[in-house]
Design a protein around this motif. Structure first.
Motif: not given
Length: 211
Positions: A4-16
């Motif tokens: 599976i290749l799942l793109g989550v557009d706009g995801l950032g490590y800081g947001g985690f």
């Protein structure tokens, strides 16, 4: 399950960390991780065209889909999006509805074929409603928890083709996105370039055929 290749557009490590997303934080510590480097202009269509190895505007021209025989789901290469799930690239589809439909489609389709899918909620909402950030992160985190908890989960890449939106201007994002994978990659200390993601997924699909 197939890769599976799942793109989550706009995801950032800081947001985690800011939004305390338990599943994504756990995956950062349990999967191979890196940073996707993608400088302006950062439109979804151009980024995904590069990932999909497209030659022209027709999604059917995607060399990556042809080579992997992957099922496309919600790919923001067209408006409405392309594939099994198709939504308008505006605020008309709530994040919970999009994430639920995409994750369910990914789990079902990946039982038989590789899957290339996208979640666009962060991109669709955060340019104009940044106050919804942690609410949307929570919805995405729950969806990914459901995916990785699925029976017989196989190889997986989760990535964002650019970082979080940083203004109301469309295409304005931070230059660095997320890359998480169940398989090591060459030059793992280097950033991942947007044009390399499709090849990494193709390598994953080919490797899974010999497991």
């Amino acid at each position: 399950m197939q890769p599976i290749l799942l793109g989550v557009d706009g995801l950032g490590y800081g947001g985690f960390m800011e939004c305390e997303t338990a599943t994504l934080l756990s995956l950062v510590n349990s999967m191979e991780r890196g940073v996707v480097e993608n400088h302006a202009p950062q439109s979804e269509q151009s980024a995904w065209s590069s990932v999909l190895m497209m030659d022209g505007p027709d999604p059917a021209s995607s060399a990556l889909i042809k080579a992997t025989k992957a099922v496309p789901i919600n790919l923001p290469i067209t408006n409405p999006t392309f594939g099994l799930v198709s939504i308008a690239m505006d605020e008309s589809t709530p994040p919970s509805e999009e994430v639920g439909k995409v994750i369910d489609a990914v789990i079902s389709a990946s039982r038989n074929r590789p899957v290339i899918a996208s979640i666009t909620a962060l991109e669709r909402f955060l340019h104009v409603k940044p106050q919804l950030k942690c609410e949307i992160y929570s919805v995405i985190d729950e969806g990914i928890r459901k995916l990785v908890s699925s029976e017989d989960i196989g190889h997986l890449i989760i990535f964002s083709p650019f970082g979080e939106p940083q203004s109301q201007r469309e295409g304005d994002h931070y230059d660095y996105g997320v890359y998480l994978s169940t398989m090591p990659r060459p030059r793992h200390h280097d950033t991942v370039k947007i044009h390399e993601i499709g090849q990494l997924f193709l390598d994953m699909v080919e490797a899974s055929q010999y497991r």
